[in-house]
Enzyme design. Structure first.
Site, PDB file in Angstrom:
ATOM      1  N   SER A 110      45.632  16.807  97.785  1.00 16.62           N
ATOM      2  CA  SER A 110      45.422  15.859  98.900  1.00 16.62           C
ATOM      3  C   SER A 110      46.356  14.616  98.389  1.00 16.62           C
ATOM      4  CB  SER A 110      43.938  15.244  98.795  1.00 16.62           C
ATOM      5  OG  SER A 110      44.028  14.159  99.409  1.00 16.62           O
ATOM      6  N   TYR A 132      36.220  12.401  94.955  1.00 14.54           N
ATOM      7  CA  TYR A 132      37.063  13.185  95.544  1.00 14.54           C
ATOM      8  C   TYR A 132      38.614  13.187  94.935  1.00 14.54           C
ATOM      9  CZ  TYR A 132      39.874  15.483  99.289  1.00 14.54           C
ATOM     10  OH  TYR A 132      40.785  15.928  99.961  1.00 14.54           O
TER      11      TYR A 132
HETATM   12  N1  LIG Z   1      41.694  17.143 106.549  1.00 17.47           N
HETATM   13  C1  LIG Z   1      41.959  16.529 105.615  1.00 17.47           C
HETATM   14  O1  LIG Z   1      42.463  15.318 105.988  1.00 17.47           O
HETATM   15  C2  LIG Z   1      42.599  16.684 104.310  1.00 17.47           C
HETATM   16  C3  LIG Z   1      43.589  15.930 103.769  1.00 17.47           C
HETATM   17  C4  LIG Z   1      44.040  16.466 102.562  1.00 17.47           C
HETATM   18  C5  LIG Z   1      43.611  17.545 101.908  1.00 17.47           C
HETATM   19  N2  LIG Z   1      42.290  18.175 102.544  1.00 17.47           N
HETATM   20  C6  LIG Z   1      42.103  19.345 101.807  1.00 17.47           C
HETATM   21  O2  LIG Z   1      42.143  20.387 102.604  1.00 17.47           O
HETATM   22  C7  LIG Z   1      41.223  21.461 102.304  1.00 17.47           C
HETATM   23  C8  LIG Z   1      40.611  22.136 103.411  1.00 17.47           C
HETATM   24  O3  LIG Z   1      40.023  20.967 104.291  1.00 17.47           O
HETATM   25  P1  LIG Z   1      39.477  20.855 105.697  1.00 17.47           P
HETATM   26  O4  LIG Z   1      40.285  19.905 106.251  1.00 17.47           O
HETATM   27  O5  LIG Z   1      39.991  22.313 106.116  1.00 17.47           O
HETATM   28  O6  LIG Z   1      38.212  20.734 105.813  1.00 17.47           O
HETATM   29  P2  LIG Z   1      36.974  21.443 106.595  1.00 17.47           P
HETATM   30  O7  LIG Z   1      37.312  21.617 108.001  1.00 17.47           O
HETATM   31  O8  LIG Z   1      35.917  20.563 106.132  1.00 17.47           O
HETATM   32  O9  LIG Z   1      36.836  22.958 105.856  1.00 17.47           O
HETATM   33  C9  LIG Z   1      36.417  23.068 104.512  1.00 17.47           C
HETATM   34  C10 LIG Z   1      36.343  24.492 104.053  1.00 17.47           C
HETATM   35  O10 LIG Z   1      35.867  24.571 102.839  1.00 17.47           O
HETATM   36  C11 LIG Z   1      34.640  25.586 102.845  1.00 17.47           C
HETATM   37  N3  LIG Z   1      33.813  25.085 102.055  1.00 17.47           N
HETATM   38  C12 LIG Z   1      33.240  23.994 101.691  1.00 17.47           C
HETATM   39  N4  LIG Z   1      32.541  23.932 100.605  1.00 17.47           N
HETATM   40  C13 LIG Z   1      32.295  25.280 100.235  1.00 17.47           C
HETATM   41  C14 LIG Z   1      31.331  26.030  99.398  1.00 17.47           C
HETATM   42  N5  LIG Z   1      30.502  25.382  98.640  1.00 17.47           N
HETATM   43  N6  LIG Z   1      31.664  27.124  99.284  1.00 17.47           N
HETATM   44  C15 LIG Z   1      32.812  28.023  99.975  1.00 17.47           C
HETATM   45  N7  LIG Z   1      33.316  27.275 100.830  1.00 17.47           N
HETATM   46  C16 LIG Z   1      33.285  25.990 100.981  1.00 17.47           C
HETATM   47  C17 LIG Z   1      34.143  25.449 104.339  1.00 17.47           C
HETATM   48  O11 LIG Z   1      33.567  26.344 104.474  1.00 17.47           O
HETATM   49  P3  LIG Z   1      31.765  26.763 104.645  1.00 17.47           P
HETATM   50  O12 LIG Z   1      31.187  25.323 105.110  1.00 17.47           O
HETATM   51  O13 LIG Z   1      31.741  27.981 105.747  1.00 17.47           O
HETATM   52  O14 LIG Z   1      31.106  27.115 103.433  1.00 17.47           O
HETATM   53  C18 LIG Z   1      35.407  25.292 105.130  1.00 17.47           C
HETATM   54  O15 LIG Z   1      35.831  26.659 105.379  1.00 17.47           O
HETATM   55  C19 LIG Z   1      40.092  20.576 101.358  1.00 17.47           C
HETATM   56  O16 LIG Z   1      40.237  21.219 100.115  1.00 17.47           O
HETATM   57  C20 LIG Z   1      40.450  19.357 101.422  1.00 17.47           C
HETATM   58  O17 LIG Z   1      40.113  18.504 100.401  1.00 17.47           O
HETATM   59  C21 LIG Z   1      42.330  18.028 103.754  1.00 17.47           C
END
Ligand SMILES: NC(=O)c1ccc[n+]([C@@H]2O[C@H](COP(=O)([O-])OP(=O)(O)OC[C@H]3O[C@@H](n4cnc5c(N)ncnc54)[C@H](OP(=O)(O)O)[C@@H]3O)[C@@H](O)[C@H]2O)c1
Length: 253
Positions: free
Chosen positions: A160, A173
């Site tokens: 991120s 985070y």
């Molecule tokens: N969205 C943003 O603005 C943003 C910006 C920068 C970086 N990121 C990074 O991008 C990545 C994906 O984020 P996203 O935006 O796609 O978030 P999201 O829509 O909330 O998806 C998060 C994913 O992580 C999985 N997950 C969470 N906790 C888990 C656990 N204990 N065991 C297994 N799986 C788990 C969830 O699956 P389940 O709930 O089914 O387990 C889900 O598939 C993350 O690393 C986040 O830090 C996001």
């Protein structure tokens, strides 16, 4: 709604699409964590388009099953709570035993953002570090020996922009992503000589469940934007190693 968020239809074309570099991932096996929604799901769909065989990891079995059905026959679902030492040990054993992972995408992540550090429950801190840092370490540990044996591999850790600066009310985070960057850069140096590339993709705000919170979603990056970058990285010719990509929306959301 972008394709990656439409769970109700078959999404993939009959034949694998060409990548930005014209390469295909046919014959490759890719593990994608966080595949149940958001960025991980978009990446899984993109890699399936490129012909990869997919192992889909997250806790939500129903969402993984829906994605499996959308992709077709190429996917295996591996439901796992990445904060659970016992569940992740089973997953790592399965990966080590198969020894066939060519690509690992660590996309699962949680934020627990919204309160100052001194008010953060210890269990929330532990969950953030376990999901965002310990799990990528354990999965890298599981796949790297097989990659070394085959003399090839690609690992992408989704970090991120919070891994490059302060994040008030999101200290744990930010710390997890700073640490994930260090883990990634260091492993990359350890593994370059084995033709294994380890990259960081660091997005700003992405329009997912994670990214909600008062911002203008129409101005955010889309999950497919991140998936396209991952596809570009892992289809580079073998001599080309893009170690890090930082992504920003054009307009501030
Ligand atoms: N969205 C943003 O603005 C943003 C910006 C920068 C970086 N990121 C990074 O991008 C990545 C994906 O984020 P996203 O935006 O796609 O978030 P999201 O829509 O909330 O998806 C998060 C994913 O992580 C999985 N997950 C969470 N906790 C888990 C656990 N204990 N065991 C297994 N799986 C788990 C969830 O699956 P389940 O709930 O089914 O387990 C889900 O598939 C993350 O690393 C986040 O830090 C996001």
């Amino acid at each position: 709604m972008p394709d990656s968020q439409n769970q109700s239809q078959k999404i993939l074309p009959a034949s694998a699409a060409a990548s930005p570099t014209g390469s295909s991932l046919a014959g490759s096996t890719a593990i994608v964590t966080g595949a149940s929604r958001g960025i991980g799901r978009a990446i899984a769909l993109r890699l399936a388009q490129l012909g990869a065989r997919l192992l889909l990891v997250a806790r939500d079995r129903a969402a993984l099953t829906a994605l499996h059905q959308a992709i077709g026959t190429v996917a295996e679902i591996l439901p796992c709570d990445l904060t659970s030492a016992s569940e992740i040990a089973v997953l790592a054993s399965r990966i080590e035993a198969a020894g066939d992972c060519d690509i690992l995408i660590n996309a699962a992540g949680i934020g627990k953002i919204g309160a100052p550090l001194h008010q953060m429950p210890v269990e929330d801190y532990d969950a953030v570090l376990a999901t965002n840092l310990r799990a990528p370490f354990l999965l890298m540990r599981a796949v790297i020996p097989g990659m070394i044996a085959r003399g090839t591999g690609y690992i992408v850790n989704i970090s991120s922009l919070a891994g490059q600066g302060p994040l008030a009310n999101g200290a744990a985070y930010a710390a997890s992503k700073w640490a994930l960057n260090g883990l990634t850069y260091s492993a990359a140096e350890e593994l370059r000589a084995h033709n294994i590339r380890v990259s960081v993709v660091a997005p700003g705000s992405v329009n997912t469940e994670f990214g909600r919170g008062g911002k203008d979603r129409s101005k955010m990056l889309q999950a497919d934007d991140v998936a396209n970058v991952v596809a570009m990285l892992i289809t580079q010719p073998p001599q080309s190693f893009i170690s890090e990509v930082r992504m920003r929306p054009t307009q501030k959301p």
